[in-house]
Design a protein around this motif. Structure first.
Motif, PDB file in Angstrom:
ATOM      1  N   PHE A 147      30.112 -60.395 -37.058  1.00 48.05           N
ATOM      2  CA  PHE A 147      31.383 -60.826 -37.660  1.00 48.05           C
ATOM      3  C   PHE A 147      32.462 -59.759 -37.470  1.00 48.05           C
ATOM      4  O   PHE A 147      33.631 -60.078 -37.237  1.00 48.05           O
ATOM      5  N   LYS A 148      32.100 -58.503 -37.555  1.00 49.91           N
ATOM      6  CA  LYS A 148      33.073 -57.429 -37.411  1.00 49.91           C
ATOM      7  C   LYS A 148      33.738 -57.468 -36.035  1.00 49.91           C
ATOM      8  O   LYS A 148      34.936 -57.192 -35.904  1.00 49.91           O
ATOM      9  N   ILE A 160      36.397 -33.926 -25.652  1.00 47.15           N
ATOM     10  CA  ILE A 160      36.038 -34.922 -26.665  1.00 47.15           C
ATOM     11  C   ILE A 160      35.462 -36.143 -25.957  1.00 47.15           C
ATOM     12  O   ILE A 160      36.127 -36.746 -25.105  1.00 47.15           O
ATOM     13  N   GLU A 161      34.228 -36.495 -26.306  1.00 45.96           N
ATOM     14  CA  GLU A 161      33.575 -37.660 -25.714  1.00 45.96           C
ATOM     15  C   GLU A 161      33.619 -38.828 -26.712  1.00 45.96           C
ATOM     16  O   GLU A 161      33.197 -38.673 -27.863  1.00 45.96           O
ATOM     17  N   ILE A 162      34.120 -39.954 -26.229  1.00 42.13           N
ATOM     18  CA  ILE A 162      34.149 -41.159 -27.059  1.00 42.13           C
ATOM     19  C   ILE A 162      33.446 -42.288 -26.318  1.00 42.13           C
ATOM     20  O   ILE A 162      33.266 -42.223 -25.101  1.00 42.13           O
ATOM     21  N   THR A 163      33.057 -43.293 -27.059  1.00 40.90           N
ATOM     22  CA  THR A 163      32.460 -44.491 -26.465  1.00 40.90           C
ATOM     23  C   THR A 163      33.457 -45.641 -26.559  1.00 40.90           C
ATOM     24  O   THR A 163      34.492 -45.552 -27.224  1.00 40.90           O
ATOM     25  N   GLU A 164      33.116 -46.701 -25.886  1.00 37.40           N
ATOM     26  CA  GLU A 164      34.004 -47.861 -25.869  1.00 37.40           C
ATOM     27  C   GLU A 164      34.224 -48.438 -27.261  1.00 37.40           C
ATOM     28  O   GLU A 164      35.271 -49.031 -27.557  1.00 37.40           O
ATOM     29  N   GLY A 165      33.248 -48.254 -28.164  1.00 34.60           N
ATOM     30  CA  GLY A 165      33.391 -48.781 -29.525  1.00 34.60           C
ATOM     31  C   GLY A 165      34.594 -48.232 -30.257  1.00 34.60           C
ATOM     32  O   GLY A 165      35.123 -48.876 -31.166  1.00 34.60           O
ATOM     33  N   VAL A 166      35.049 -47.014 -29.885  1.00 36.65           N
ATOM     34  CA  VAL A 166      36.228 -46.433 -30.516  1.00 36.65           C
ATOM     35  C   VAL A 166      37.459 -47.288 -30.235  1.00 36.65           C
ATOM     36  O   VAL A 166      38.353 -47.429 -31.082  1.00 36.65           O
ATOM     37  N   LEU A 167      37.522 -47.891 -29.045  1.00 33.07           N
ATOM     38  CA  LEU A 167      38.713 -48.625 -28.631  1.00 33.07           C
ATOM     39  C   LEU A 167      38.681 -50.093 -29.023  1.00 33.07           C
ATOM     40  O   LEU A 167      39.704 -50.777 -28.945  1.00 33.07           O
ATOM     41  N   MET A 168      37.529 -50.598 -29.447  1.00 33.01           N
ATOM     42  CA  MET A 168      37.419 -52.032 -29.714  1.00 33.01           C
ATOM     43  C   MET A 168      38.182 -52.452 -30.952  1.00 33.01           C
ATOM     44  O   MET A 168      38.762 -53.533 -31.009  1.00 33.01           O
ATOM     45  N   MET A 189      39.822 -60.519 -32.501  1.00 34.35           N
ATOM     46  CA  MET A 189      40.710 -61.678 -32.697  1.00 34.35           C
ATOM     47  C   MET A 189      41.628 -61.528 -33.904  1.00 34.35           C
ATOM     48  O   MET A 189      42.507 -62.361 -34.112  1.00 34.35           O
ATOM     49  N   GLY A 190      41.414 -60.512 -34.715  1.00 32.92           N
ATOM     50  CA  GLY A 190      42.287 -60.301 -35.862  1.00 32.92           C
ATOM     51  C   GLY A 190      41.703 -60.851 -37.146  1.00 32.92           C
ATOM     52  O   GLY A 190      40.784 -61.674 -37.152  1.00 32.92           O
ATOM     53  N   HIS A 191      42.267 -60.402 -38.273  1.00 35.46           N
ATOM     54  CA  HIS A 191      41.752 -60.793 -39.582  1.00 35.46           C
ATOM     55  C   HIS A 191      42.027 -62.255 -39.907  1.00 35.46           C
ATOM     56  O   HIS A 191      41.281 -62.870 -40.668  1.00 35.46           O
ATOM     57  N   THR A 192      43.094 -62.819 -39.338  1.00 37.87           N
ATOM     58  CA  THR A 192      43.368 -64.243 -39.586  1.00 37.87           C
ATOM     59  C   THR A 192      42.246 -65.095 -39.028  1.00 37.87           C
ATOM     60  O   THR A 192      41.773 -66.041 -39.692  1.00 37.87           O
ATOM     61  N   ALA A 193      41.815 -64.783 -37.818  1.00 34.62           N
ATOM     62  CA  ALA A 193      40.684 -65.514 -37.237  1.00 34.62           C
ATOM     63  C   ALA A 193      39.415 -65.260 -38.031  1.00 34.62           C
ATOM     64  O   ALA A 193      38.597 -66.175 -38.225  1.00 34.62           O
ATOM     65  N   GLY A 194      39.250 -64.021 -38.523  1.00 36.10           N
ATOM     66  CA  GLY A 194      38.073 -63.722 -39.333  1.00 36.10           C
ATOM     67  C   GLY A 194      38.057 -64.532 -40.621  1.00 36.10           C
ATOM     68  O   GLY A 194      37.003 -65.040 -41.035  1.00 36.10           O
ATOM     69  N   ASP A 195      39.224 -64.689 -41.253  1.00 36.85           N
ATOM     70  CA  ASP A 195      39.293 -65.502 -42.473  1.00 36.85           C
ATOM     71  C   ASP A 195      38.966 -66.959 -42.176  1.00 36.85           C
ATOM     72  O   ASP A 195      38.247 -67.617 -42.940  1.00 36.85           O
ATOM     73  N   ALA A 196      39.507 -67.482 -41.080  1.00 35.45           N
ATOM     74  CA  ALA A 196      39.206 -68.871 -40.713  1.00 35.45           C
ATOM     75  C   ALA A 196      37.715 -69.054 -40.443  1.00 35.45           C
ATOM     76  O   ALA A 196      37.123 -70.080 -40.816  1.00 35.45           O
ATOM     77  N   LEU A 197      37.107 -68.053 -39.822  1.00 32.95           N
ATOM     78  CA  LEU A 197      35.671 -68.130 -39.557  1.00 32.95           C
ATOM     79  C   LEU A 197      34.874 -68.161 -40.854  1.00 32.95           C
ATOM     80  O   LEU A 197      33.906 -68.935 -40.984  1.00 32.95           O
TER      81      LEU A 197
END
Length: 816
Positions: free
Chosen positions: A414-415, A665-673, A421-429
């Motif tokens: 869900f996260k 500084i090493e980051i993973t793709e999850g930082v940008l999602m 898609m944004g919190h509006t889509a999350g609320d609709a879901l």
């Protein structure tokens, strides 16, 4: 001997008799006008009006008597005793006031009328006979007893009749009628009493006290008559003024009542006399149609006793009651009822105020609903869930055959929907999820939302755990089907933890904790499944919580340590730098793997504090190295989102004195999602500090290539899963070659991690990779001393002859 009855027609001036009658009628009308005003005045003002009426009446009776006496012309000289004459006037006024006061205030009403009329008749009679006694003629006056009694009875009878008809003087015709009876009381007495009078001629007249002749008496009577006329005119003008003011006041009050939103009803004895416009709106009829109806009929039958009881409340008793009124359509409206006693049109009445409570009741119900339901899905919230669970457990305790099952549901992925898609889509879901779950349940079951993506179900009367498992499977299955969010298909899943009463707990706290523990195990084992609670799960959960507690003090106790793994250049064999890796040496359990405590630190939020310590410690260590190699630090997505990373890095560099270009500084793709814009702002701030940025685990995410377009990284690190597949198939080799080529075309440094065999190293070097990292080149180790040994071992892994191991090569170099 001269009888007066024989002289009434022959020896009376009829013009004066007519004048006397006119004065009598005028006095009676004025008297009753003042009495009418007394009836609608306040108690203190009422006495003043009654006193004025009594004075007018007394003077009127006195004037009538003596004008009539002046009209009597028997041919004899007549004089009047001055003192007795004035006493007669006082008797009339004082007696009239006493009679009117008794009539107005005496209860019961019938007794007051009888007693007041009798006193008024006696006052008129006393005045007349006192006036007769004031006469002085050449002879002696004699009264016939029976005739006197008859005259007094006539006066009393007409007086009682007059006061009986004077109880309601609002009507002009009623005043005229009562005035007529009062005039008959006076005139009837006078002329009847005169028939009882006999003058014995020749007897010596009485000459006691000062006397006044007929002329002087005429002046006095004329003055009194003029006063009566003036008072009558003043009373008439005053009455007209007060009536107009009362009409204007009534109009103003009606206007104010019509403007009021409250319903105002005036009634007397339960019969409605007046209602405002708001009353018509409430009951659905014109306000005028309410007049004449019985007030209790407007209320619900159960509330009519309250309305009837309030009719007897005192004026100062303003207590409010909640009742219901019934409209013409039969609808019931809740109202707040209050009432008070008022003077209405000269008589006491009761005003009832009805305040419509419909809006307040709706608002209260709405507030109650919001307090017990989730605002988004309209499902019961945590508070109502606790109430329902208490009720279910109570019912199960009374019926041992009843089982209560608690299902704790957490949505999977869900996260990611919220992030992408944004919190509006999350609320609709969440709304769609609630609808699907509700469709799978019985009306007696309770579905509640207790968190962002967490739901709880209470179901009872299921006698077998197998049926609960079927329900849980059905719930998981229905949530695996794609959801349509504005023409975008979205797939999620759900994990379920199940606890049963009474086996897993006999209180709601124990049952909820057991279901939550089972849910945690389901998410650990395999998402998209369900687990029943088992006692062993508690032990695991307690152990995890103990570990989380120990982690909070690990830094202070010196249990966290940094180990460094070399990053080696494929072209020169030199160590370009080290990656700092945190290790936890627990005081009781020994070394705990990062894969065990790092997720725990992220879930509990401790990763922010630990990450800050790692950056500061790594910078301090690198500043003490004799080489110019860089130090690489991994940043958790949680730390990246929840802390001021640029501020932390700047402070660490400033305190250690380390050059910014030596920190990576090493980051993973999850930082940008999640919140890509904010993440790019943070990376840009780090770049302005001069720090290098590396994208770790490249190739394992969903949008790695799109992120290369959004931000210019300094380095890409190929995930070890691709390196592990080298030599085992063409796919891994092709992917690694493609990534290396992409990095070189973009001008980026490319590093391969997880190199563990010479074959992997040879393949990577052949593909022109810039840097390598892995156990073959050096395991993570503490770097408290010089780093020459690490550098030699790294070079040996690359340049040692085939017939010699890297360790042997390193020993030879060291001995040399």
């Amino acid at each position: 001997m001269l009888r007066v009855i024989g002289c009434i027609t022959q020896q009376h001036d009829l013009r004066l008799v007519v004048l006397a009658a006119c004065i009598c009628i005028l006095a009676c009308v004025t008297t009753l006008t003042l009495v009418a005003r007394a009836q609608i005045s306040r108690p203190r003002s009422s006495l003043i009006w009654l006193l004025g009426a009594a004075i007018v009446f007394g003077c009127g009776v006195w004037s009538l008597h003596f004008i009539a006496m002046l009209a009597f012309m028997p041919g004899l000289p007549i004089a009047y005793n001055l003192k007795t004459t004035f006493i007669s006037a006082g008797i009339a006024s004082l007696g009239a006031f006493l009679a009117l006061a008794v009539w107005k205030n005496w209860q019961p009403r019938a007794v007051g009328i009888g007693l007041g009329g009798s006193l008024l008749g006696l006052a008129v009679s006393a005045m007349h006979y006192c006036g007769v006694a004031a006469m002085q003629v050449p002879g002696r006056l004699r009264l016939d007893g029976p005739d006197v009694a008859v005259s007094i009875l006539i006066s009393m009878g007409f007086a009682i009749m007059a006061l009986a008809r004077a109880t309601d003087l609002r009507s002009l015709w009623r005043r005229i009628e009562a005035s007529g009876w009062l005039a008959l009381c006076i005139c009837g007495l006078h002329f009847t009493a005169m028939t009882a009078l006999t003058i014995e001629l020749g007897a010596p007249p009485s000459q006691e006290g000062a006397v006044v002749g007929s002329g002087a008496l005429a002046v006095a009577v004329g003055s009194v008559s003029l006063a009566i006329l003036v008072l009558s005119l003043a009373a008439t003008v005053m009455e007209q003024h007060l009536s107009q003011r009362a009409v204007l006041e009534l109009k103003r009050m009606r206007l104010l009542s019509d403007v009021s939103q409250e319903v105002l009803i005036i009634h007397r004895g339960g019969t409605i006399l007046q209602a405002n416009t708001a009353g018509g709106r409430m009951f659905g009829v014109p306000a005028g149609q309410l007049v004449g109806r019985a007030l209790p009929d407007l209320f619900a039958e159960a509330d009519r006793p309250v309305v009837i009881r309030r009719e007897h409340l005192r004026q100062e008793d303003l207590k409010r009651d909640e009742v219901q009124v019934r409209t013409t359509t039969g609808a019931l409206i809740p109202v707040e009822l209050s009432s008070s006693t008022i003077d209405y049109e000269g008589r006491p009445a009761t005003v009832v105020a009805l305040h419509d409570l419909s809006d307040r009741k709706r608002n209260e119900e709405r507030i109650r609903h919001l307090a017990h339901h989730d605002a988004l899905t309209d499902l019961p919230n945590r508070f109502l869930l606790q109430e329902r669970l208490t009720q279910a457990l109570g019912a199960a305790a009374r019926s041992p055959a009843t089982t209560v099952a608690l299902l704790y549901i957490d949505l999977d992925r869900f996260k990611a929907v919220n992030d992408l898609m944004g919190h509006t889509a999350g609320d609709a879901l969440l709304i769609h999820v609630a609808e699907r779950l509700r469709a799978e349940l019985r009306p007696t079951d309770t579905l509640a939302r207790v968190g962002g993506d967490e739901f709880v179900i209470i179901t009872s009367a299921i006698d077998q755990p197998g049926k609960v498992a079927i329900l849980a499977g059905r719930l998981i299955e229905t949530l695996t089907h794609p959801f349509d969010l504005d023409a975008h298909p979205v797939e999620i899943g759900a994990s379920v933890g199940i606890a049963l009463y009474p086996g897993d707990g006999d209180t709601q706290e124990q049952l909820i904790q057991a279901a939550d523990t089972a849910l945690y195990r389901a998410k650990q084992d395999q998402r998209g499944t369900f687990r029943f609670f088992e006692p062993a799960m508690n032990e695991h959960l307690h152990a995890r919580r103990k570990l989380e507690q120990d982690l909070r003090g690990a830094i202070e106790r010196g249990e966290l340590q940094l180990h460094y793994q070399p990053l080696v250049s494929c072209s020169t064999g030199e160590v370009d730098g080290f990656e700092a890796l945190v290790r936890w040496n627990h005081q009781d359990r020994g070394v705990i793997p990062p894969m065990e405590f790092i997720p725990l630190a992220e879930e509990s939020g401790q990763i922010v504090r630990i990450g800050r310590w790692v950056i500061e410690t790594a910078c301090d260590a690198a500043a003490r190295w004799q080489s110019s190699g860089c130090v690489a630090v991994n940043v958790s997505p949680v730390q990246f989102r929840q802390s001021d990373l640029p501020g932390t890095v700047a402070a660490a560099l400033s305190r250690s004195g380390l050059s910014p270009d030596r920190l990576e500084i090493e980051i993973t793709e999850g930082v940008l999602m999640e919140d890509t814009k904010r993440a790019l702002d943070v990376l840009s701030a780090l770049r302005r500090l001069g720090v290098r940025i590396a994208l770790d685990d490249f190739g394992t995410g969903y949008s790695s290539l799109s992120y290369l377009r959004s931000f210019t990284f300094d380095k890409l690190k190929i995930d070890k899963s691709f390196i592990k597949g080298l030599g085992q198939g063409d796919d891994a080799t092709l992917i690694v070659r493609t990534i290396i080529g992409l990095a070189h075309n973009l001008g980026l440094t490319i590093a391969a991690e997880g190199v563990e065999t010479a074959q992997q190293l040879a393949t990577i070097r052949e593909m022109m990779c810039d840097q390598v990292q892995g156990y073959l080149l050096g395991r993570p180790m503490q770097m408290d001393g010089p780093i020459e040994l690490a550098a030699i071992r790294a070079r040996a892994a690359i340049f040692a002859p085939p017939s010699m191991t890297s360790d042997r090569y390193a020993e030879q170099v060291m001995s040399a």
